[in-house]
Design an enzyme around this catalytic site. Structure first.
Site, PDB file in Angstrom:
ATOM      1  N   PHE A 114      -3.238   5.378   4.131  1.00 39.27           N
ATOM      2  CA  PHE A 114      -4.304   5.063   5.080  1.00 39.27           C
ATOM      3  C   PHE A 114      -3.798   5.145   6.515  1.00 39.27           C
ATOM      4  O   PHE A 114      -4.481   5.666   7.399  1.00 39.27           O
ATOM      5  CB  PHE A 114      -4.878   3.673   4.805  1.00 39.27           C
ATOM      6  N   ASP A 118       0.856  -1.186   0.000  1.00 40.12           N
ATOM      7  CA  ASP A 118       0.000   0.000   0.000  1.00 40.12           C
ATOM      8  C   ASP A 118       0.893   1.238   0.000  1.00 40.12           C
ATOM      9  O   ASP A 118       2.111   1.134   0.034  1.00 40.12           O
ATOM     10  CB  ASP A 118      -0.956  -0.023   1.196  1.00 40.12           C
ATOM     11  N   GLN A 157     -11.169   7.497  -5.229  1.00 44.22           N
ATOM     12  CA  GLN A 157     -11.806   7.947  -3.993  1.00 44.22           C
ATOM     13  C   GLN A 157     -13.110   8.671  -4.345  1.00 44.22           C
ATOM     14  O   GLN A 157     -13.536   8.666  -5.496  1.00 44.22           O
ATOM     15  CB  GLN A 157     -10.854   8.847  -3.208  1.00 44.22           C
ATOM     16  N   ASP A 189      -2.576   8.567  -1.790  1.00 47.02           N
ATOM     17  CA  ASP A 189      -3.897   9.192  -1.893  1.00 47.02           C
ATOM     18  C   ASP A 189      -4.331   9.701  -0.535  1.00 47.02           C
ATOM     19  O   ASP A 189      -3.774   9.327   0.490  1.00 47.02           O
ATOM     20  CB  ASP A 189      -4.930   8.176  -2.404  1.00 47.02           C
ATOM     21  N   ASP A 233      -8.077  -7.258   0.409  1.00 47.68           N
ATOM     22  CA  ASP A 233      -7.157  -7.516   1.518  1.00 47.68           C
ATOM     23  C   ASP A 233      -7.797  -7.048   2.813  1.00 47.68           C
ATOM     24  O   ASP A 233      -8.670  -6.169   2.802  1.00 47.68           O
ATOM     25  CB  ASP A 233      -5.833  -6.755   1.331  1.00 47.68           C
TER      26      ASP A 233
END
Length: 380
Positions: free
Chosen positions: A100, A96, A193, A150, A270
């Site tokens: 996040f 990733d 998003q 992001d 995931d």
């Protein structure tokens, strides 16, 4: 992007849903889709060896950029020969972007156009992560599939905030593409998003598709919205993505969410759920959730799941596993973790067969009924 090291091959579409059977080709091998990916946050899937993961059929695992950047450091991993060599895993790895984790540090972060400033959760020091830095770290890690940096807005953020956020995410995606130094042996995915707003999801998808990424992730879900809201977003988002590229739903691992995601055209998933709940003695079975630490299993000399042929269920009883967990023995966590991971990997194997047989909706109905889902309580 024909030179991409990541290629998607469609094998079959299910007749009655948006589900698709396929495979994804990477520099470290090919894996079938739909696929659930176990999460190895610190370059290890908690308590499981690489050999055990291969044994259960995990064709690809996920590692976490943020945590590996902080410890042991991406440059050290690069000197070791990359993540595959470092952790002795010769199959595909997805990383990733770290975004996040940074956004989960809501009280200690500051977002600007350049990137995000935040506090290191290990020692409190000030850190800065930009789109370019997120790509540089992943280039050092050497994963097969990388994620663009992001912003992951909360699902119920105001429209104006989410609009500004997705526009910045698109600009960051473009910067990440330019910074990507290994496009011939690492594939970079864009992340769509837009919270629950259909027009913003469309704007985000159009921006990213125009950049021709080799695959696309659907982000900003499984962050507190209802199961129905997630499905609604998938209903209008997956059709916006190219059919010849992989589609990855991030952070989703509840069995019904996996099946419902597949029905809506998702290929990859995931989640830390199977190993996280296993550490508390909670097991997924074909007949629903089972908390093996409960007193009722003290003298239950049957497997966790009578319909499971995994290593745990083939060799050990509920009573023994309960004893191990009550005694704080690590082997108990190893057994419950193996079972839960196997359960989801094997569920995806059954889903792939249902797509081949064009009976995914019937499979879903039977699974949901046996698992014990109802509208008042999902119980994952």
């Amino acid at each position: 992007m024909s030179t991409s090291p990541i290629q998607y091959r469609l094998i079959k579409k299910e007749k009655h849903t948006g589900a698709r059977l396929g495979e994804i080709i990477t520099p470290h091998g090919t894996f079938p889709t739909p696929m659930f990916m176990p999460v190895g946050t610190q370059a290890t899937v908690k308590t499981q060896s690489p050999e055990e993961l291969k044994q259960m059929g995990s064709g690809i695992i996920l590692a976490n950029t943020y945590h590996l950047w902080l410890r042991p450091g991406d440059e050290l991993i690069a000197r070791a020969g990359g993540l595959h060599t470092f952790m002795n895993w010769d199959q595909p790895i997805l990383t990733d972007s770290g975004g996040f984790q940074v956004y989960s540090l809501a009280d200690s972060r500051n977002i600007t156009e350049e990137g995000v400033t935040f506090k290191n959760h290990l020692n409190g020091s000030k850190m800065f992560l930009s789109p370019e830095k997120a790509i540089s770290i992943q280039n050092n890690l050497g994963s097969d599939i990388m994620m663009s940096f992001d912003e992951c807005p909360q699902f119920y953020q105001p429209y104006d905030y989410v609009k500004k956020s997705i526009e910045r995410t698109s600009r960051w995606a473009e910067r990440g593409l330019k910074a990507h130094s290994r496009p011939h042996d690492q594939g970079l995915f864009g992340i769509v998003q837009g919270a629950g707003f259909e027009d913003l999801r469309r704007q985000s998808a159009q921006d990213l598709v125009s950049m021709d990424f080799p695959g696309y992730s659907i982000g900003g879900l499984a962050v507190g919205e209802s199961h129905e809201e997630m499905n609604a977003v998938l209903d209008f988002t997956t059709p916006m993505l190219p059919e010849n590229k992989p589609r990855y739903l991030m952070g989703v691992g509840a069995p019904d969410s996996l099946i419902d995601g597949v029905i809506r055209g998702v290929d990859m998933f995931d989640c830390v759920l199977p190993t996280r709940i296993a550490r508390n003695g909670t097991c997924m079975t074909s007949e629903g959730r089972l908390v093996v630490k409960n007193a009722q299993f003290e003298e239950d000399f049957t497997p966790l799941d009578h319909d499971c042929d995994c290593y745990t269920c083939s060799n050990y009883t509920r009573a023994y596993i309960r004893h191990l967990l009550k005694a704080d023995e690590t082997f108990g966590i190893r057994l419950t973790s193996y079972h839960n991971l196997y359960f989801l990997v094997n569920l995806m194997k059954k889903v792939r067969q249902a797509i081949m047989d064009d009976n995914l909706l019937e499979f879903r109905e039977d699974f949901i009924e046996r698992y014990g889902y109802n509208k008042s309580s999902r119980n994952f």
